[in-house]
Design an enzyme around this catalytic site. Sequence first.
Site, PDB file in Angstrom:
ATOM      1  N   GLN A   1       8.936  -6.121   6.632  1.00 50.39           N
ATOM      2  CA  GLN A   1       8.487  -4.968   5.866  1.00 50.39           C
ATOM      3  C   GLN A   1       9.612  -4.348   5.051  1.00 50.39           C
ATOM      4  O   GLN A   1      10.784  -4.441   5.407  1.00 50.39           O
ATOM      5  CB  GLN A   1       7.884  -3.904   6.772  1.00 50.39           C
TER       6      GLN A   1
ATOM      7  N   SER B   1       0.280   7.417  13.082  1.00 52.92           N
ATOM      8  CA  SER B   1      -0.757   7.016  12.136  1.00 52.92           C
ATOM      9  C   SER B   1      -2.081   7.713  12.413  1.00 52.92           C
ATOM     10  O   SER B   1      -2.759   8.185  11.492  1.00 52.92           O
ATOM     11  CB  SER B   1      -0.952   5.497  12.187  1.00 52.92           C
TER      12      SER B   1
ATOM     13  N   TYR C   1       0.845  -1.192   0.000  1.00 50.26           N
ATOM     14  CA  TYR C   1       0.000   0.000   0.000  1.00 50.26           C
ATOM     15  C   TYR C   1       0.888   1.252   0.000  1.00 50.26           C
ATOM     16  O   TYR C   1       1.978   1.249   0.559  1.00 50.26           O
ATOM     17  CB  TYR C   1      -0.944   0.041   1.206  1.00 50.26           C
TER      18      TYR C   1
END
Length: 251
Positions: A187, A225, A147
């Site tokens: 990641q 976030s 994403y």
Amino acid sequence: MPEAPETLEGWYVLHDFRRVDWPRWKALPADERAAALAELREHMAAAEAHTDAPEGSSALYSIVGHKADLMLMHLRPTPDQLNALELAFARTRFADYTTRPDSYLSVLELSLYEAQARGVVENPMEVPFVRARLKPRVPSQRYVSFYPMNKRRGESENWYMLPMEDRRAMMRSHGTLGHKYHGIVQQMISGSVGLDDWEWGVTLFAEDPLQFKKLVYEMRFDEVSARFAEFGDFVVGTRVQVDEIEQLLRV
């Protein structure tokens, strides 16, 4: 003017999404399909072996849902090498039976203050953890989630106007939360400012796709976030080995 953090950069990354024109593909005579699949297998085997470049890594994924059917992921030292891989794929017969709904260009990055926090002062590419972040092999885990994301630049919340120390403290907390998933989710963080429409691309790898949901959901409660993150479309897929291509595309 707030201080802009320095970054270390590694390989360029291309997420290349393809949609198969199934009616045309199924209408092909069996021998022509077989020839096209053989050519595709040869292309992906060469890409994974990075025969086109001295360094790099590649992988193929089958995408779940309507956004694409396939994702070709390539890591190379230069964007020219990525472009050459695009053109090599375009020359295959299989490419004639695909369209390209999306792609994403970025470069693997590591913030200098994160590197310095881990004791890296000089010759960073000689440090194992830095090299693993900036010049990695595509992880072997079965599932992938990709994403794009931005840091918010709104009137009331603007990440880029915060003092460096505030940003550093929040990212340290953010990293601590992510460390809970060490060994569970791997990641890749790649920067795309000036390269694509978003500011970062995030690629997650895991053996259990449920861990993507758990990690991203928990991260939503982190201040970085909750206050500043904006997310693009999420795409999830499964790894396809070269010898599995024919089974994937059989009719």
